[in-house]
Design an enzyme around this catalytic site. Structure first.
Site, PDB file in Angstrom:
ATOM      1  N   GLY A  62       0.835  -1.202   0.000  1.00  0.00           N
ATOM      2  CA  GLY A  62       0.000   0.000   0.000  1.00  0.00           C
ATOM      3  C   GLY A  62       0.856   1.232   0.000  1.00  0.00           C
ATOM      4  O   GLY A  62       2.085   1.182  -0.182  1.00  0.00           O
ATOM      5  N   GLY A  86       2.217   4.322   2.097  1.00  0.00           N
ATOM      6  CA  GLY A  86       2.434   4.897   3.410  1.00  0.00           C
ATOM      7  C   GLY A  86       2.572   6.400   3.301  1.00  0.00           C
ATOM      8  O   GLY A  86       2.593   6.973   2.208  1.00  0.00           O
ATOM      9  N   GLY A  87       2.670   7.050   4.427  1.00  0.00           N
ATOM     10  CA  GLY A  87       2.752   8.500   4.422  1.00  0.00           C
ATOM     11  C   GLY A  87       3.959   9.012   3.686  1.00  0.00           C
ATOM     12  O   GLY A  87       3.933  10.090   3.102  1.00  0.00           O
ATOM     13  N   MET A  88       5.076   8.272   3.717  1.00  0.00           N
ATOM     14  CA  MET A  88       6.287   8.723   3.048  1.00  0.00           C
ATOM     15  C   MET A  88       6.483   8.045   1.704  1.00  0.00           C
ATOM     16  O   MET A  88       7.550   8.152   1.105  1.00  0.00           O
ATOM     17  CB  MET A  88       7.500   8.455   3.936  1.00  0.00           C
ATOM     18  CG  MET A  88       7.553   9.319   5.174  1.00  0.00           C
ATOM     19  SD  MET A  88       9.047   8.993   6.108  1.00  0.00           S
ATOM     20  CE  MET A  88       8.792   7.289   6.554  1.00  0.00           C
ATOM     21  N   VAL A 107       4.720   1.196   0.369  1.00  0.00           N
ATOM     22  CA  VAL A 107       5.146   0.138   1.284  1.00  0.00           C
ATOM     23  C   VAL A 107       5.089  -1.178   0.531  1.00  0.00           C
ATOM     24  O   VAL A 107       4.077  -1.494  -0.110  1.00  0.00           O
ATOM     25  CB  VAL A 107       4.255   0.085   2.537  1.00  0.00           C
ATOM     26  CG1 VAL A 107       4.757  -0.975   3.495  1.00  0.00           C
ATOM     27  CG2 VAL A 107       4.230   1.448   3.239  1.00  0.00           C
ATOM     28  N   LYS A 150       9.543   0.526   3.202  1.00  0.00           N
ATOM     29  CA  LYS A 150       8.921   1.775   2.792  1.00  0.00           C
ATOM     30  C   LYS A 150       9.904   2.488   1.881  1.00  0.00           C
ATOM     31  O   LYS A 150      11.014   2.834   2.288  1.00  0.00           O
ATOM     32  CB  LYS A 150       8.561   2.631   3.998  1.00  0.00           C
ATOM     33  CG  LYS A 150       7.811   3.908   3.650  1.00  0.00           C
ATOM     34  CD  LYS A 150       7.303   4.614   4.903  1.00  0.00           C
ATOM     35  CE  LYS A 150       6.141   3.870   5.517  1.00  0.00           C
ATOM     36  NZ  LYS A 150       5.538   4.607   6.662  1.00  0.00           N
ATOM     37  N   ASP A 183       2.939  12.155  15.284  1.00  0.00           N
ATOM     38  CA  ASP A 183       1.890  11.865  14.300  1.00  0.00           C
ATOM     39  C   ASP A 183       1.095  10.628  14.726  1.00  0.00           C
ATOM     40  O   ASP A 183       0.792   9.757  13.915  1.00  0.00           O
ATOM     41  CB  ASP A 183       2.496  11.658  12.917  1.00  0.00           C
ATOM     42  CG  ASP A 183       1.428  11.716  11.810  1.00  0.00           C
ATOM     43  OD1 ASP A 183       0.334  12.253  12.072  1.00  0.00           O
ATOM     44  OD2 ASP A 183       1.698  11.219  10.695  1.00  0.00           O
TER      45      ASP A 183
END
Length: 896
Positions: free
Chosen positions: A21, A23-25, A28, A43, A144
């Site tokens: 999927g 990820g925020g950065m 992944v 990641k 976060d």
């Protein structure tokens, strides 16, 4: 954000397998560590981050710091690195982070189905607080914390992305640094995830719905910032609502800075005051007014979980050593609160309210009551009126849930997957139920269920004085008794086949020795022979009380029973004979004609519960493609049970009706139906290989008869016996019939009929085995690993065996040609897996989810066309979700 990598790419010693999927950065990936031969999560940073030298330095330094953390509730960071892109050695390298590969779901995904039970909120919250405390002690602030960064795994909660923040656009405002809170509006994603900055001084870090006021102001952050976010998460877990929300970013910021969230009791009336106080202190605007350490929060959450709040709302039932008067006072007050009733008066001595209250209870969010049919059980009140047990169906399948009527807390009873027809012990401390091929019991405080004795399909039980249980072992059996501690059952009634085909739904009378039960006849479901009898555990001759086609329960001098959708109370004389005419006490009270049962119960203190609405017995046959798109129907809604395509795929064999099943053949080319006339009570059937007849099990004159029945007329008896034959599959050459009964799969020779030969044995049923198109392989579902999985064996050499599913499976089917197999997982997804055959060896590919459906649970709820492109699916007919009505004094209905 794209990372520019593909499956098979190598990042140093790591080989990318599949994309998990975003990820925020960045992206992944699941990857293989080729050095240590283990699976990891990687990641991969997007180019816009990797090209920022300041970001790279801070990212690598913080990642190495976090990798030193070793805590059971923190996702482990294994490595950080960079590697040149393939084919572009002079370009920007790929930067990546290597982490522990977790199996489970994010807290955000779980919250999309509604709030969590209080016990889970307290347990998971304490685990998150413990993880934060471990990080804070190492000088690491998360910045976060949000539901999307918490994974729920079998070993507990795991925190992700510690100290690793995200990009944001920074602008100058009056000489001060500020950051736009997100790219896009407030509704960009369901979990509130937003791209956010790293740790640049003066910038906003985090996801704004979970930010502390000091974050929004761009001020310095510390451990207390995480504590504010933890309060946000606890609030959302308990209520299903965000503490601070709004239609725009501005309104959300204003709420965080200036307003307190609504009381949690507005959404969950039974929220303990101690927990409400804990969360409110987490969410204090001034960091000095908050809890000062995550350790203290973990301690408080554990205390609330173990002891409960003593300030106003009763704690969960953990002990019963209190005075009778105190217990009654707490029960009266808390039960009224739990059902939203405001008319209760808190006075030292308990008096029943002059006006009885009526309350509706809905099924837990994301679940539906499983109150009717062969595999469920209506809500049943405990004898003391403090608890209720009921069956639900949700994303994980069928199981029992326990609800405290004091606190309102609802929890899953562990180890009850597939359980049906629960009933209570006289002291309200244990629950009996039927699961697989066992009668079992479980304590309300937890622990593993304890087997009592073997059963078949089961039709109810009752627990009396002296720890004696009476029960109906199957759909065509007498009533038996057994000790609650286990032992050999003893029949205490005898079915007269000239009158009845079943004794069921026993219910003890107050003396704990005599019991009521229903005697009924499958061949005449609504006939005058159906009646309520009183029997005895010593096997004394029974006596008829009342003509009825419903179960009955004794309550304070009355007999409660259904006539259709109306619940009646019949006053009884001392000798249990009827006194006058019955009085209707509830309309729209659910009654299931398929099993002759009303969905109601009553407690000793006069409370009555019943499910409202029609029984969910109708279903519909839908044509679906491989994506789950409905492309047609096959007839009007009806009570469909088993069905299957003929071997030539031109016809469908249907069984339908409650409780007497009729068999029909539907011609798919002419779209017409022909009834197959069968003398006796027909059970299961399967096509003959030539598509011109069926093999069917029929109950006649007190015995099971296995027939070869031609559709055009004529029949041949293949076998007789006291037990059900249950034909399930036939070999393509017509020489072998597969039978399955009570956890035993047998081979029945058709060319030389004789005694069946066992193939597979199990302690639980093995429904719907399926023979491969070439006749070499048998697929079946079994509970060998602790849950139902699909296996395949060789019919010639049963010792050759393969496990097909790994995350639960049932109801296997083969595609014509045998190159693909289908099954249904525990979340009701139809799965497809490729099959490669090489001589006596099989290879199965990775199962792929095709679509999800709300199946009607039956012997086989779907079948597939020869080309594997269309599915005929038996799904529940849409209807308004039923609720449970609870009356605090049902006898007031007698004088309305």
């Amino acid at each position: 954000m794209t990372s520019g990598v593909d499956p098979g790419s190598r990042l140093g010693p790591y080989e990318l397998v599949s994309r998990i999927g975003a990820g925020g950065m960045g992206e992944v990936w699941k990857a293989k560590d080729t050095r240590l031969d283990r699976s990891v999560a990687i990641k991969v940073l997007p180019g816009e981050l990797a090209s920022d030298a300041q970001f790279r330095v801070r990212f690598e330094r913080e990642a190495r710091t976090i990798s030193q953390l070793n805590h059971p509730h923190i996702c482990v960071v294994h490595d950080v690195g960079e590697v040149a892109k393939s084919g572009d050695p002079d370009g920007t390298p790929v930067h990546y982070l290597v982490m522990e590969l977790l199996e489970g779901e994010s807290l955000a995904a779980r919250l999309s189905r509604g709030p969590l039970p209080l016990e889970q909120v307290l347990r998971i919250g304490a685990q998150i607080a413990e993880a934060l405390d471990a990080a804070h002690r190492h000088g690491i602030v998360h910045r976060d914390l949000k539901p999307a960064n918490v994974m729920l795994t079998k070993s507990g909660a795991k925190l992700l992305d510690f100290g690793l923040a995200r990009t944001a656009h920074v602008a100058r405002l009056g000489g001060e640094h500020a950051a736009t809170i997100a790219r896009g509006g407030a509704s960009d994603s369901p979990d509130g995830a937003r791209p956010d900055p790293l740790t640049a001084e003066g910038t906003i870090v985090g996801t704004f719905q979970y930010m502390a006021p000091e974050q929004l102001e761009g001020s310095a952050t510390d451990a207390r910032t995480d504590i504010f976010a933890l309060g946000d998460v606890l609030y959302e877990m308990a209520t299903g609502h965000r503490a601070f929300d709004g239609k725009t970013r501005t309104s959300i910021i204003a709420a965080i800075v200036d307003r307190d969230p609504p009381s949690m009791q507005q959404f969950q009336p039974l929220t303990p005051p101690a927990f409400e106080h804990l969360v409110a202190r987490c969410l204090a605007k001034n960091p000095d007014d908050r809890w000062q350490s995550a350790h203290d929060i973990a301690e408080e959450l554990s205390w609330i979980r173990e002891a409960g709040s003593q300030a106003g709302v009763a704690a969960p039932v953990v002990a019963r050593k209190r005075s009778r008067e105190r217990l009654a006072w707490v029960l009266a007050a808390a039960f009224a609160v739990s059902l939203g009733v405001v008319s209760a008066v808190l006075i030292p001595k308990v008096r029943r309210a002059s006006q009885p209250f009526v309350a509706d209870i809905a099924a837990p969010r994301g679940a539906r009551f499983n109150a009717t049919g062969d595999f469920g059980g209506p809500l049943v009140l405990s004898p003391d009126g403090t608890l209720a047990v009921f069956s639900v169906t949700d994303g994980s399948g069928n199981h029992l849930m326990l609800r405290s009527l004091i606190t309102g807390e609802t929890k899953v009873l562990g180890g009850t997957e597939g359980a049906r027809f629960p009933f209570w012990s006289p002291d309200s401390r244990q629950i009996g139920f039927f699961m697989a091929a066992q009668l079992e019991r479980v304590d309300v405080t937890g622990g593993a269920p304890v087997p009592i004795c073997h059963v078949a399909t089961a039709r109810g039980g009752s627990w009396g004085a002296g720890d004696v249980i009476v029960f109906a072992s199957d759909a065509q059996s007498p009533i038996s008794r057994v000790a609650a501690g286990g032992g050999a059952p003893v029949d205490v009634t005898k079915v007269d086949p000239s009158q009845h085909s079943s004794h069921r739904w026993p219910s003890f009378l107050p003396d704990g020795k005599r019991f009521l039960y229903l005697a009924c006849n499958h061949l005449d479901p609504s006939g005058s022979v159906n009646a309520i009898y009183v029997g005895s555990v010593d096997g004394a001759a029974p006596r008829m009380i009342l003509r009825s086609a419903s179960n009955a329960v004794y309550a304070d001098g009355y007999l409660l029973f259904n006539r259709g959708q109306t619940l009646y109370a019949q006053k009884l004389k001392d000798d249990l004979s009827p006194d006058g005419e019955p009085v209707a006490i509830a309309q729209d009270a659910m009654y299931d004609p398929g099993i002759w049962r009303g969905a109601f119960s009553v407690s000793r203190d006069g409370r009555l519960s019943y499910h409202s609405g029609p029984p969910a017995v109708l279903s519909k046959l839908l044509w679906m493609d491989r994506h789950g798109t409905v492309i047609g129907t096959a007839g009007d809604p009806n009570s469909y049970w088993d069905f299957s395509f003929s071997p030539d795929r031109k016809k469908v064999l249907l069984s339908m009706g409650d409780p007497q099943r009729d068999f029909w053949v539907q011609d798919l080319e002419r779209n017409s139906r022909t009834k197959i006339t069968i003398s006796g009570l027909a059970n299961l059937s399967v096509w003959s290989p030539d598509s011109a007849g069926i093999y069917v099990d029929v109950w006649r004159s007190g015995e099971s008869v296995l027939l070869a029945k031609r559709i055009a007329g004529g029949e041949r008896v293949l076998g007789r016996g006291p037990g059900i034959f249950s034909p399930r599959a036939v070999s393509p050459d017509g020489k072998t019939l597969i039978l399955e009964t009570d956890g035993l799969i047998e081979r029945f020779p058709l060319d030389q009929p004789g005694k069946p030969v066992p193939i597979v044995r199990s302690e639980v049923p093995l429904p719907a085995p399926s023979i491969s198109p070439n006749g070499k392989w048998l697929a079946y579902a079994a509970n060998e690993t602790g849950r139902s999985e699909v296996f395949v064996i060789s019919l010639a050499r049963p010792e050759l065996k393969w496990q097909v599913s790994s995350n639960g499976g049932q109801w296997p089917r083969w595609r014509s040609g045998g190159k693909e197999m289908y099954f249904v997982d525990m979340a009701n997804h139809v799965m497809a897996t490729p099959v490669l055959e090489r001589g006596d060896d099989l290879t199965f590919g990775s199962p792929e989810a095709l679509f999800e459906a709300q199946f009607r649970t039956a012997a086989l709820p779907y079948d597939v066309t020869a080309d594997g492109q269309k599915f005929l699916v038996n799904v529940m007919e849409d209807h308004e979700p039923p609720t449970v009505v609870i009356l605090n004094d049902w006898k007031t209905r007698l004088v309305r």
